[in-house]
Every structure is written in C-alpha cells, then in structure tokens.
Design an enzyme around this catalytic site. Structure first.
Site, short mmCIF file in Angstrom:
data_model
loop_
_atom_site.label_atom_id
_atom_site.label_comp_id
_atom_site.label_asym_id
_atom_site.label_seq_id
_atom_site.Cartn_x
_atom_site.Cartn_y
_atom_site.Cartn_z
N GLY A 13 -32.17 41.82 -20.86
CA GLY A 13 -30.83 41.43 -21.30
C GLY A 13 -29.75 42.03 -20.41
O GLY A 13 -30.02 42.85 -19.53
N ARG A 14 -28.49 41.61 -20.68
CA ARG A 14 -27.36 42.10 -19.88
C ARG A 14 -27.22 43.61 -19.99
O ARG A 14 -27.10 44.32 -19.00
CB ARG A 14 -26.07 41.42 -20.33
CG ARG A 14 -25.95 40.00 -19.83
CD ARG A 14 -24.87 39.26 -20.54
NE ARG A 14 -25.22 39.09 -21.95
CZ ARG A 14 -24.63 38.22 -22.77
NH1 ARG A 14 -23.64 37.49 -22.35
NH2 ARG A 14 -25.01 38.11 -24.02
N MET A 15 -27.25 44.13 -21.23
CA MET A 15 -27.10 45.58 -21.40
C MET A 15 -28.35 46.32 -20.94
O MET A 15 -28.26 47.40 -20.36
CB MET A 15 -26.77 45.91 -22.87
CG MET A 15 -25.31 45.72 -23.23
SD MET A 15 -24.19 46.60 -22.14
CE MET A 15 -24.76 48.28 -22.36
N GLY A 77 -27.52 51.03 -29.69
CA GLY A 77 -26.33 50.37 -29.17
C GLY A 77 -26.15 48.97 -29.73
O GLY A 77 -25.06 48.41 -29.67
N THR A 78 -27.23 48.42 -30.29
CA THR A 78 -27.18 47.07 -30.86
C THR A 78 -26.16 47.04 -31.99
O THR A 78 -26.03 48.00 -32.74
CB THR A 78 -28.59 46.69 -31.38
OG1 THR A 78 -29.48 46.75 -30.28
CG2 THR A 78 -28.62 45.31 -31.99
N THR A 79 -25.47 45.91 -32.12
CA THR A 79 -24.47 45.78 -33.19
C THR A 79 -24.88 44.63 -34.13
O THR A 79 -25.86 43.94 -33.88
CB THR A 79 -23.07 45.46 -32.60
OG1 THR A 79 -23.17 44.25 -31.85
CG2 THR A 79 -22.58 46.58 -31.70
N HIS A 134 -9.75 39.81 -24.81
CA HIS A 134 -11.13 39.60 -24.38
C HIS A 134 -11.28 38.22 -23.74
O HIS A 134 -10.42 37.37 -23.89
CB HIS A 134 -12.10 39.72 -25.57
CG HIS A 134 -12.38 41.14 -25.96
ND1 HIS A 134 -11.55 41.85 -26.81
CD2 HIS A 134 -13.37 41.99 -25.62
CE1 HIS A 134 -12.03 43.07 -26.97
NE2 HIS A 134 -13.13 43.19 -26.26
N LYS A 138 -15.35 34.95 -26.48
CA LYS A 138 -15.49 35.81 -27.66
C LYS A 138 -15.14 35.03 -28.93
O LYS A 138 -14.13 34.35 -28.98
CB LYS A 138 -14.60 37.06 -27.52
CG LYS A 138 -14.86 38.07 -28.62
CD LYS A 138 -14.32 39.44 -28.27
CE LYS A 138 -14.47 40.42 -29.41
NZ LYS A 138 -15.86 40.74 -29.73
N GLY A 144 -14.24 44.42 -32.75
CA GLY A 144 -14.73 45.58 -33.51
C GLY A 144 -14.05 46.86 -33.05
O GLY A 144 -13.71 47.73 -33.86
P1 NAD Z 1 -28.57 39.97 -24.34
O1 NAD Z 1 -28.82 38.77 -25.19
O2 NAD Z 1 -28.16 39.78 -22.92
O3 NAD Z 1 -29.89 40.89 -24.32
C1 NAD Z 1 -30.66 41.19 -25.45
C2 NAD Z 1 -32.09 41.42 -24.99
O4 NAD Z 1 -32.85 41.92 -26.09
C3 NAD Z 1 -32.79 40.11 -24.52
O5 NAD Z 1 -33.43 40.32 -23.26
C4 NAD Z 1 -33.79 39.86 -25.62
O6 NAD Z 1 -34.97 39.18 -25.17
C5 NAD Z 1 -34.09 41.29 -26.07
N1 NAD Z 1 -34.72 41.33 -27.39
C6 NAD Z 1 -34.37 40.65 -28.50
N2 NAD Z 1 -35.26 40.87 -29.48
C7 NAD Z 1 -36.17 41.73 -28.97
C8 NAD Z 1 -37.35 42.31 -29.48
N3 NAD Z 1 -37.82 42.01 -30.71
N4 NAD Z 1 -38.07 43.16 -28.69
C9 NAD Z 1 -37.65 43.43 -27.45
N5 NAD Z 1 -36.55 42.88 -26.88
C10 NAD Z 1 -35.83 42.04 -27.65
O7 NAD Z 1 -27.50 40.82 -25.14
P2 NAD Z 1 -26.58 42.01 -24.58
O8 NAD Z 1 -25.28 41.47 -24.13
O9 NAD Z 1 -27.39 42.87 -23.65
O10 NAD Z 1 -26.26 42.80 -25.95
C11 NAD Z 1 -27.29 43.36 -26.73
C12 NAD Z 1 -26.70 44.07 -27.94
O11 NAD Z 1 -25.88 45.18 -27.52
C13 NAD Z 1 -25.78 43.20 -28.82
O12 NAD Z 1 -26.00 43.55 -30.17
C14 NAD Z 1 -24.37 43.63 -28.37
O13 NAD Z 1 -23.39 43.41 -29.36
C15 NAD Z 1 -24.61 45.11 -28.17
N6 NAD Z 1 -23.63 45.81 -27.32
C16 NAD Z 1 -23.22 47.02 -27.75
C17 NAD Z 1 -22.37 47.79 -26.98
C18 NAD Z 1 -22.00 49.19 -27.44
O14 NAD Z 1 -21.28 49.91 -26.71
N7 NAD Z 1 -22.53 49.63 -28.58
C19 NAD Z 1 -21.89 47.30 -25.75
C20 NAD Z 1 -22.32 46.02 -25.34
C21 NAD Z 1 -23.20 45.28 -26.12
#
Ligand code: NAD
Length: 247
Positions: A13-15, A77-79, A134, A138, A144
C-alpha cells in the site's frame, strides 16, 4: 547495538511503501518482514520485534490477536475502526505497548499541543477558527485532523467541542456565537493536508499552521513511535506520549 526489527503490514500500500522507505532511512531499525493480503502473519511476527500497521480496519482484529499471541508491540496507524475493533485494541494494550494515533505527523502533533497552549493563554477574547485544505478526492469534511485540532482547543478552553462548534456557515447565519470553534473546509488539486488554527482577538490575530508535503512524514512518525514503544511497559500510548507533549 542490534537494530529493531520492524514488521510492515500492508507493504504493497501507499503507507506501507512509505514505512519501508522510512525504516530503511533509520539507523536503529530494519525491516524484519513485510506482509500484505495472503501472507502468513505468524511467520512474519516471529522474525520481528514490533509491528507498524497501515492497512484496513477489517484486518485489525486478526492483527491485534496475532500480536497478543506473539507478545509483540504494535503501532496502529490504520484509521476508521468500529467501536468494537477500537475496544479490542485498548484491551490488547493491557498486555502490550500499543502506540495508536490518527495522525503520526510529528509536526501536526506539535500543532495539537501549541493549539491547546495558545487557547489557554489567549482566553475567551479570541475567536477560534480551524481551516483545512485537502486534495480533490477527499470524501469527508472537516478532516479528522481538523476535528482533533478542535478537540485540542476545546480542551484548552475546558468545553465540549460537540456543543461548541460551528461546522458549516451558509446564508444569513447571524453573528458569530461567542465561544464556538469554527471550521472551514477547502478542497482542490493534490494537496496532501494543510491545517491552520486562527485565533482572532480584538485588534490582533495569531495563526498557527502546518502543511504536509508528502506521506513520508506519517511513516517517519510511525517509525519513531515504534522505536519508542518497543520494550515499554504495556499501555495505550499516543503520539503526545511519544513526543512528551502531555504537560
Ligand atoms: P492503501 O490502500 O494504499 O494500502 C493498504 C494496504 O493494506 C494494501 O496494500 C492492502 O492490500 C493491505 N491490506 C489490506 N488488508 C490486509 C490484510 N488483511 N493483510 C495484509 N494487508 C492488508 O492505503 P493507505 O493509503 O496506505 O492507508 C492505509 C491506512 O492508513 C488507512 O486506514 C489510512 O486512513 C491510514 N493512514 C493513517 C495515517 C496516520 O497518520 N495515522 C496516515 C495516512 C494513512
């Protein structure tokens, strides 16, 4: 000194990608394992000291149970968690150190602290407005983070944000309600996240602002949280704990 081994979940994923880059740029840490959908969590956990999770809230219960079973600290970090998922994260924190934050940016967490302090110092003579911008994709508003800034200000004023906020203004609104915390939302382009808190008083204005330039800032904050949390006593910690911003 041996490096802290980090398990990066959601590594495609991106993060997840940003976390891998941030870990690789950190002297004291290395990627012990990286998993995405379909990979074995137990095998990956066995190779690591601490987990950094930016995936989906649907994965949360499975991840939290696996971390408790393996006795491994995690950074959440997931939301978007449901109340039940959130409760299980809190329960795990009785057994493990858990660092959980809706925003891992060191700058934004410092802005929360500055907002609370400025609100305490400036008092009720100053009207308070939170402005955020943003990117065009969005879907929710206010962000948030804007709401957390409102919460920080409400804490500084010792009021309840839910009953002292103005989220929308349109048409003949009448004069500003004294004591309300206002929110304004801008959307457009590719802006990652701009947040300002404006304190407008009699004859003067103070503005605090933060601008996010790339998502690496969240990843760097999460790596800092992982190094801070690993080996700590069990507890549900925030970025304010990591940064020592609780005074
Ligand atoms: P994304 O969709 O680009 O990446 C998510 C990744 O998680 C994907 O590669 C997906 O295949 C993987 N995934 C999903 N279910 C899975 C599982 N069961 N097992 C293993 N991997 C799994 O999303 P993103 O932009 O990287 O964001 C991910 C989360 O982080 C979101 O909830 C977003 O809101 C949150 N986020 C939080 C912050 C913070 O500072 N807390 C900052 C940015 C993003």
């Amino acid at each position: 000194m041996s490096k802290t081994k980090i398990l990066v979940t959601g590594c495609k994923g991106r993060m997840g990608q940003a976390v891998i880059r941030a870990v690789e740029a950190t002297m004291d840490a290395e990627v012990g394992a990286a998993v995405d959908v379909g990979d074995s969590l137990a095998d990956a956990l066995a190779k690591c000291d601490v987990v950094i999770d930016f995936t989906s809230h649907h994965f949360s219960d499975e991840l939290v149970a696996a971390c408790v079973k393996a006795g491994k600290a995690f950074v959440m970090g997931t939301t978007g968690h449901t109340n039940e998922e959130r409760a299980r994260i809190h329960e795990a924190a009785h057994a493990l150190p858990v660092v959980h934050a809706g925003n891992f940016s060191v700058g934004v967490n410092t802005l929360f602290w500055l907002t609370r302090k400025a609100t305490e110092i400036l008092g009720s003579d100053f009207d308070l407005e939170v402005v955020e911008m943003h990117h065009r994709m969005k879907v929710d508003a206010p962000s948030g983070t804007a709401l957390l800034l409102g919460e920080a200000a409400a804490k500084g004023r010792d009021i309840d944000l839910a009953t002292h906020s103005q989220r929308v203004r349109d048409g003949h609104t009448g004069a500003r309600t004294p004591g309300d915390i206002g929110f304004a939302t801008l959307r457009g382009g590719t802006v990652i996240g701009d947040h300002s808190v404006i304190f407008a008083g009699p004859g003067e204005r103070l503005e605090l602002a933060h601008k996010a330039e790339d998502r690496g800032l969240f990843a760097r904050g999460a790596v800092r949280a992982a190094l801070w949390g690993n080996g700590r006593k069990p507890g549900h910690y925030s970025m304010a704990d990591v940064l020592g911003l609780n005074d």
